[in-house]
Design a protein around this motif. Structure first.
Motif, PDB file in Angstrom:
ATOM      1  N   GLU A 497       0.737  -0.679  -0.268  1.00 33.94           N
ATOM      2  CA  GLU A 497       0.276  -0.237  -0.082  1.00 33.94           C
ATOM      3  C   GLU A 497       0.614   1.608  -0.261  1.00 33.94           C
ATOM      4  OE1 GLU A 497      -1.626   0.431   3.368  1.00 33.94           O
ATOM      5  OE2 GLU A 497       0.002  -0.315   4.677  1.00 33.94           O
ATOM      6  N   LYS A 498       1.950   1.344   0.728  1.00 29.81           N
ATOM      7  CA  LYS A 498       3.044   2.312   0.815  1.00 29.81           C
ATOM      8  C   LYS A 498       4.223   2.456  -0.151  1.00 29.81           C
ATOM      9  CE  LYS A 498       5.201   5.056   4.189  1.00 29.81           C
ATOM     10  NZ  LYS A 498       5.807   4.922   5.397  1.00 29.81           N
ATOM     11  N   PRO A 499       3.835   3.023  -1.269  1.00 33.22           N
ATOM     12  CA  PRO A 499       5.130   2.234  -2.041  1.00 33.22           C
ATOM     13  C   PRO A 499       6.526   2.801  -1.339  1.00 33.22           C
ATOM     14  CG  PRO A 499       3.613   3.350  -3.027  1.00 33.22           C
ATOM     15  CD  PRO A 499       3.025   4.030  -1.578  1.00 33.22           C
ATOM     16  N   SER A 500       7.068   1.865  -1.559  1.00 26.11           N
ATOM     17  CA  SER A 500       8.698   1.220  -0.652  1.00 26.11           C
ATOM     18  C   SER A 500       9.292   0.394  -1.713  1.00 26.11           C
ATOM     19  CB  SER A 500       8.611   1.397   0.432  1.00 26.11           C
ATOM     20  OG  SER A 500      10.041   0.767   1.150  1.00 26.11           O
ATOM     21  N   TYR A 501      10.686   0.860  -1.986  1.00 25.29           N
ATOM     22  CA  TYR A 501      10.944  -0.507  -2.547  1.00 25.29           C
ATOM     23  C   TYR A 501      12.344  -0.504  -1.673  1.00 25.29           C
ATOM     24  CZ  TYR A 501       9.990   1.224  -7.266  1.00 25.29           C
ATOM     25  OH  TYR A 501       8.723   0.541  -8.648  1.00 25.29           O
ATOM     26  N   SER A 502      12.508  -0.457  -0.478  1.00 28.06           N
ATOM     27  CA  SER A 502      13.169  -0.791   0.367  1.00 28.06           C
ATOM     28  C   SER A 502      12.657  -1.420   1.470  1.00 28.06           C
ATOM     29  CB  SER A 502      14.145   0.522   0.988  1.00 28.06           C
ATOM     30  OG  SER A 502      12.567   1.298   1.201  1.00 28.06           O
ATOM     31  N   GLY A 503      11.311  -1.592   1.371  1.00 30.17           N
ATOM     32  CA  GLY A 503      10.669  -2.468   2.941  1.00 30.17           C
ATOM     33  C   GLY A 503      11.004  -1.761   3.772  1.00 30.17           C
ATOM     34  N   SER A 504      10.835  -1.110   4.222  1.00 30.18           N
ATOM     35  CA  SER A 504      11.183   0.536   4.783  1.00 30.18           C
ATOM     36  C   SER A 504      10.294  -0.141   6.304  1.00 30.18           C
ATOM     37  CB  SER A 504      10.367   2.095   4.725  1.00 30.18           C
ATOM     38  OG  SER A 504       9.211   1.945   4.290  1.00 30.18           O
ATOM     39  N   TYR A 505       9.048  -0.851   5.952  1.00 32.00           N
ATOM     40  CA  TYR A 505       7.701  -1.311   6.790  1.00 32.00           C
ATOM     41  C   TYR A 505       9.218  -2.489   8.238  1.00 32.00           C
ATOM     42  CZ  TYR A 505       7.627  -4.390   3.293  1.00 32.00           C
ATOM     43  OH  TYR A 505       7.954  -4.853   1.570  1.00 32.00           O
ATOM     44  N   LEU A 506       9.805  -2.899   7.226  1.00 35.52           N
ATOM     45  CA  LEU A 506      10.756  -3.875   8.546  1.00 35.52           C
ATOM     46  C   LEU A 506      11.672  -3.354   9.457  1.00 35.52           C
ATOM     47  CD1 LEU A 506      10.992  -6.904   8.509  1.00 35.52           C
ATOM     48  CD2 LEU A 506      13.205  -6.616   6.756  1.00 35.52           C
ATOM     49  N   CYS A 507      12.423  -2.372   8.404  1.00 35.96           N
ATOM     50  CA  CYS A 507      12.814  -1.450   9.748  1.00 35.96           C
ATOM     51  C   CYS A 507      12.117  -0.686  10.877  1.00 35.96           C
ATOM     52  CB  CYS A 507      13.578  -0.085   8.948  1.00 35.96           C
ATOM     53  SG  CYS A 507      14.747   0.339   9.407  1.00 35.96           S
ATOM     54  N   ASP A 508      10.716  -0.631  10.160  1.00 33.07           N
ATOM     55  CA  ASP A 508       9.675   0.082  11.563  1.00 33.07           C
ATOM     56  C   ASP A 508       9.780  -1.195  12.507  1.00 33.07           C
ATOM     57  OD1 ASP A 508       9.806   2.396  10.406  1.00 33.07           O
ATOM     58  OD2 ASP A 508       7.575   2.494   8.972  1.00 33.07           O
ATOM     59  N   ALA A 509       9.517  -2.395  11.636  1.00 34.42           N
ATOM     60  CA  ALA A 509       8.943  -3.534  13.323  1.00 34.42           C
ATOM     61  C   ALA A 509      10.314  -3.121  13.498  1.00 34.42           C
ATOM     62  CB  ALA A 509       9.055  -4.610  12.238  1.00 34.42           C
ATOM     63  N   PHE A 510      11.541  -3.628  13.344  1.00 34.44           N
ATOM     64  CA  PHE A 510      12.648  -3.437  14.534  1.00 34.44           C
ATOM     65  C   PHE A 510      12.688  -1.984  15.357  1.00 34.44           C
ATOM     66  CE2 PHE A 510      15.610  -4.820  10.723  1.00 34.44           C
ATOM     67  CZ  PHE A 510      14.862  -6.755  10.589  1.00 34.44           C
ATOM     68  N   TRP A 511      12.465  -1.163  14.723  1.00 34.35           N
ATOM     69  CA  TRP A 511      12.258  -0.375  16.294  1.00 34.35           C
ATOM     70  C   TRP A 511      11.084  -0.444  16.395  1.00 34.35           C
ATOM     71  CZ3 TRP A 511      16.258   3.394  16.824  1.00 34.35           C
ATOM     72  CH2 TRP A 511      16.463   3.569  16.028  1.00 34.35           C
ATOM     73  N   ASP A 512      10.084  -0.493  16.060  1.00 35.55           N
ATOM     74  CA  ASP A 512       8.422  -0.912  16.750  1.00 35.55           C
ATOM     75  C   ASP A 512       9.193  -2.671  18.165  1.00 35.55           C
ATOM     76  OD1 ASP A 512       7.158   0.510  15.941  1.00 35.55           O
ATOM     77  OD2 ASP A 512       6.166  -1.176  14.803  1.00 35.55           O
TER      78      ASP A 512
END
Ligand SMILES: C[C@](O)(C(=O)O)[C@H](CC(=O)O)C(=O)O
Length: 533
Positions: A497-512
């Protein structure tokens, strides 16, 4: 340093258990087509004490199943060469496998780039496999994490690619002697390769630019190479597939005549002339501008041919028939052939394979499909898949090779490379024949097909087009020709849903995950039900 306290009996029992495990493994369906020239006891003794599990085994088994499924259905895999994880991630949507090409690595993965001469360090291709494989794991990780943030209902609409596409890699000629091949094999297995190929080319003699053909090694050296790789795979207890590539097609030289199996294809002079080496030396001294032309002339004047042809030229029809029947179909060295010829041919036969030797010592070789079949069949029991690399897409040669091979070893999986500058029209292909070529190859069992160096044509071409567009139209051109069409692809490539070629949600998940302590109870437990973000 503490001594190992194990008793001799325990040591022996542990060893026997490993031997049994190896024997059982070799009898398994995936292994039973392989014939080893060494024993399970020898492999057990070469193993270290801490058995490892390699991802290479999982990837190899996956590839093995894919290939056999294709073989059963007459279908095939079409992949291309890649060294870049970004390209690899997109290929996962259409390709079942990836190919890490030595030629591409030599151009783009080394600090000293150059032509495909296998002169780059031995760990170059394994390092690229490692990089690409880790990127595949990362894509799988970010995708599965993202999916598990969604409810079951939502997940049905989310991307779900199989990023773990088995990697096939180019091991060229093993980059040195036996121990280099062993070390390279180890690096490949540790990197997660599913299959790699070893060929029969001579190290340091892979030339494309001097107007001369390639040099192969004696059959025995080729088999030793494959055996070294197989031994190392066995030591590691891995399922890694070995692709036996044979580059004998159109080879002009053989490095040595130590193996009698090669003798019938070695060419000699049938006229007593000054050696080629001396002739070239003299010509160079005289300042001759074209040594290749001198060489060509010499070859014509020395009446070069194989020993059997030399006999045929001198013997009567009856004598030659007698000679051929006495030579028979078994292995006969040049010496044995000469003895037979002395017995049955009334005239003397002059044949000298030293006269045409190159300044590097190579012998002149006559390549033919029968010779390629013979080598490939000898190599086959050491590996899993066979590739007779052809210089040109010669349909008759392809049919002859695969038919003759399959008569001896049926149901083999074969590979084929659509080399970048194959000229299909020159090779006699019609448009229709080009269209059906991949499926026609599959009918002969060629289940793994690759365009190894697409990047050199395709990526170069695409980059040149974009460079021009960027120079001429700037950000307007970028938005119109790149950004808008790229974001219009549904589902959005690698971005959801949120265009990102870099999988930023995985990075966010680490922070979370790490920050959970501060934000209070519950956040980490909501996976699968509710987004953390
Ligand atoms: C497959 C190959 O070994 C490679 O390095 O990619 C090359 C590719 C090519 O020359 O197109 C080869 O076929 O030898």
């Amino acid at each position: 340093m503490p001594k190992l306290t194990q008793t001799i009996e325990d040591e022996q029992a542990a060893f026997n258990a490993v031997v049994k495990e190896i024997k059982d493994w070799w009898a398994s369906p995936k292994q039973s087509h392989i014939t080893r020239p060494y024993s399970a006891e020898r492999i057990a003794s070469l193993r270290g004490p801490l058995p490892q599990r390699y991802a290479s085994s999982d990837m190899a088994l996956k590839l093995w199943n894919q290939l056999n499924e294709h073989r059963k259905n007459g279908t095939f895999e079409m992949t291309f060469g890649v060294t870049d994880p970004i390209i690899a991630s997109q290929m996962a949507k259409f390709q079942q496998t990836l190919y890490v090409s030595g030629a591409l690595c030599g151009f783009s993965e080394v600090s000293e780039p150059g032509m495909d001469c296998c002169d780059y360090p031995m760990d170059t291709v394994p390092k690229v496999v490692d990089k690409v494989f880790k990127s595949q794991m990362w894509h799988s990780q970010r995708q599965s994490h993202y999916r598990m943030l969604a409810s079951k209902e939502e997940r049905a609409d989310l991307e779900n690619w199989d990023y773990l596409t088995p990697i096939v890699a180019d091991g060229d000629m093993g980059f040195g002697g036996l121990t280099s091949t062993v070390k390279m094999t180890k690096l490949f297995v540790e990197a997660g390769v599913a299959m790699f190929h070893l060929d029969d080319l001579a190290i340091g003699k892979k030339k494309f630019t001097v107007g001369q053909g390639r040099t192969i090694v004696p059959t025995s050296e080729y088999l030793d190479r494959l055996t070294s790789a197989r031994m190392q795979i066995d030591i590691m207890g891995a399922e890694t597939l070995l692709l036996c590539r044979c580059d004998t097609d159109h080879s002009e030289f053989i490095a040595d005549v130590i193996d009698a199996r090669d003798h019938k294809y070695v060419q000699g002079a049938t006229i007593p002339v000054t050696s080629l080496r001396e002739t070239l030396k003299e010509a160079a001294k005289r300042g001759s501008p074209n040594l290749l032309a001198v060489r060509k002339e010499w070859i014509a004047s020395a009446k070069i041919c194989t020993y059997d042809e030399a006999v045929e030229a001198v013997a009567s029809e009856i004598e030659y028939k007698d000679y051929i029947s006495k030579v028979g179909s078994g292995i006969k060295s040049l010496k044995e052939r000469e003895t037979i010829a002395k017995e049955v041919v009334s005239k003397d036969i002059f044949f000298d394979w030293d006269l045409p030797r190159s300044r590097e010592g190579q012998y002149l070789y006559r390549s033919c499909v029968t010779g390629i079949v013979e080598r490939s069949i000898l190599a086959a029991p050491l590996g899993d898949v066979t590739w007779a690399r052809m210089d040109a897409p010669n349909w008759n040669d392809l049919v002859e090779f695969h038919t003759k091979f399959s008569k001896v070893i049926p149901d083999r999986n074969f590979a084929f490379g659509y080399t970048g500058d194959y000229d299909y029209t020159k090779a006699g292909f019609s448009q229709e024949a080009i269209r059906t070529f991949p499926s026609d190859l599959a009918k002969m069992g060629i289940t793994w097909q690759v365009q190894p160096i697409w990047a050199l044509q395709g990526l170069n071409f695409g980059t040149e087009k974009f460079a021009k567009l960027w120079r001429e139209r700037g950000i307007e051109g970028y938005i119109a020709e790149v950004q808008t069409p790229a974001l219009a692809v549904k589902p959005i490539t690698d971005g959801f849903e949120k265009p990102s070629y870099s999988g930023s949600y995985l990075c966010d998940a680490f922070w979370d995950t790490v920050a959970v302590r501060d934000v209070g109870e519950g956040a980490g437990g909501e996976i699968g039900e509710k987004r953390i973000r």
